[in-house]
Design an enzyme around this catalytic site. Sequence first.
Site, PDB file in Angstrom:
ATOM      1  N   LYS A 156     -31.071   9.354  56.794  1.00 45.52           N
ATOM      2  CA  LYS A 156     -31.885   8.334  56.124  1.00 45.52           C
ATOM      3  C   LYS A 156     -31.305   6.923  56.288  1.00 45.52           C
ATOM      4  O   LYS A 156     -32.049   5.943  56.180  1.00 45.52           O
ATOM      5  CB  LYS A 156     -32.044   8.682  54.645  1.00 45.52           C
ATOM      6  CG  LYS A 156     -32.605  10.096  54.391  1.00 45.52           C
ATOM      7  CD  LYS A 156     -33.904  10.390  55.120  1.00 45.52           C
ATOM      8  CE  LYS A 156     -34.192  11.869  55.219  1.00 45.52           C
ATOM      9  NZ  LYS A 156     -35.303  12.224  56.111  1.00 45.52           N
ATOM     10  N   ARG A 177     -42.187  17.319  60.494  1.00 44.73           N
ATOM     11  CA  ARG A 177     -42.796  18.660  60.519  1.00 44.73           C
ATOM     12  C   ARG A 177     -44.290  18.565  60.190  1.00 44.73           C
ATOM     13  O   ARG A 177     -44.781  17.516  59.793  1.00 44.73           O
ATOM     14  CB  ARG A 177     -42.143  19.513  59.424  1.00 44.73           C
ATOM     15  CG  ARG A 177     -42.321  18.866  58.054  1.00 44.73           C
ATOM     16  CD  ARG A 177     -41.842  19.689  56.887  1.00 44.73           C
ATOM     17  NE  ARG A 177     -42.254  19.084  55.637  1.00 44.73           N
ATOM     18  CZ  ARG A 177     -41.643  18.073  55.023  1.00 44.73           C
ATOM     19  NH1 ARG A 177     -40.551  17.545  55.550  1.00 44.73           N
ATOM     20  NH2 ARG A 177     -42.111  17.584  53.894  1.00 44.73           N
TER      21      ARG A 177
END
Length: 445
Positions: free
Chosen positions: A116, A292
């Site tokens: 991140k 995803r």
Amino acid sequence: MFSRLLIANRGEIALRVIRACRELGIVSVAVYSQADRDAYYLTQADERICIGPGEASESYLNIPRIISAAEISNVEAIHPGYGFLAENDHFADICAECKIQFVGPRPQSMRLLGDKVKARALAQQAKVAIIPGSQGVVPDVESATICAQEIGYPVIIKAAAGGGGRGMRIVHNEINLRSAFHNAQSEAASAFKNSAVFLEKYLDQARHVEVQVAADNVGNIIHLWERDCSLQRRHQKVIEESPSPVISNNLRAELCKAAIRLIKEAEYVNLGTVEFLLDKDDKYYFSEVNTRIQVEHPITEMVTGIDMVKWQLRIAAGENINKRQKDIHQQGVAIECRINAEDPENDFKPSPGRIERFVAPGGLGVRLDSHAYAGYEISPHYDSLIGKLIVHKKTRAEAIACMKRALREFEISPIKTTIPLCLEILSHPQYVKGNVDTGFIERTW
Ligand code: MV4
């Protein structure tokens, strides 16, 4: 296109991928744990292989067993679904070494966006607004104190390897910073094997809006508009909708452009979701990228008419996107309710057990993505999702009315489900106004 594909997942998403394979003429190979031997998705797959006992670490998370199943069944590709190995760059590396196509982005993209701190830097390079915060990883409490003073309290400590809300700490003043910092670091170390954390200004009552994007191997990038996922409880989304009921067309266009800039900067390929947080003044900030297929993808499918799992498979097989941005529209309003085997009366404790009665709703505009049936036993080994109820109507008011009608038709007993909670939310005046944020459920129930 592939002729044979293995699905490294279970439940409704395994069924969703099998359905796409059927329609594309791909032979599907399902894997299952001993706890899933009676699962419905296995009856729909062309082939099935048992990969171990019920514990996820011994089956759906076990890379050697998944790869062995892929080798034995001689597949060309693996679809990871969501959860389990879907965002595991190490797994994607191994698939590549074994000459099996991973249906998802390249491993290096997963590594970049899974970190991140690196993802924040990437957003900055792409001129996408990030939340004011630390320049990179914060190494110790002393640096954290200085950084927090600069950005101003409240701040939020996040794990670099985290995401999806795991390993976060909100800190309101300097007194609490020291212990929160150490707790965040050690939690990150045990949960992600990486203790690195960073700081951001904490945005109170933020809204969560995410943009769906698709990119092919020759640089075509398109977006499939946005989903509003502000209705969450303990970082689990409960109700999602598309389009967002509160953003202007200008803001919508800006979010989509920003998402595409970021995906281009990352040289990303395949489906991805760029998450944004919106503050009370409708300023938007980059939050993270999910690499995803997401649980809530059906609402995007309903408003755009695009089969996203087919797109995932085609892009992974090297085909190019054959649609132009100007031909992708948001038509009508789609809402999804996640139906979980949880007891809303009892602090949402999982409510596993055998479903004796299961009556599915139907009618115009109703879609049910579920692997459950009467006689099916919900295993305590896995997440408690029983299914997703999706409606698609011309207007938001019609969609809400249709969802309430469908939820009332839906019979699942004797296990407890989140159907009553969804019904209460859909009748709440604040929800009807679209006036909800990520703290709404916890404040109201
Ligand atoms: C935040 C935030 C407020 N301020 N970051 C949670 C999931 C992950 N993608 C990002 N998340 C958040 N990041 C800043 N700087 C609020 C959330 C958040 C949240 C926080 C606490 C409790 C519930 C939440 C639900 C959604 C998002």
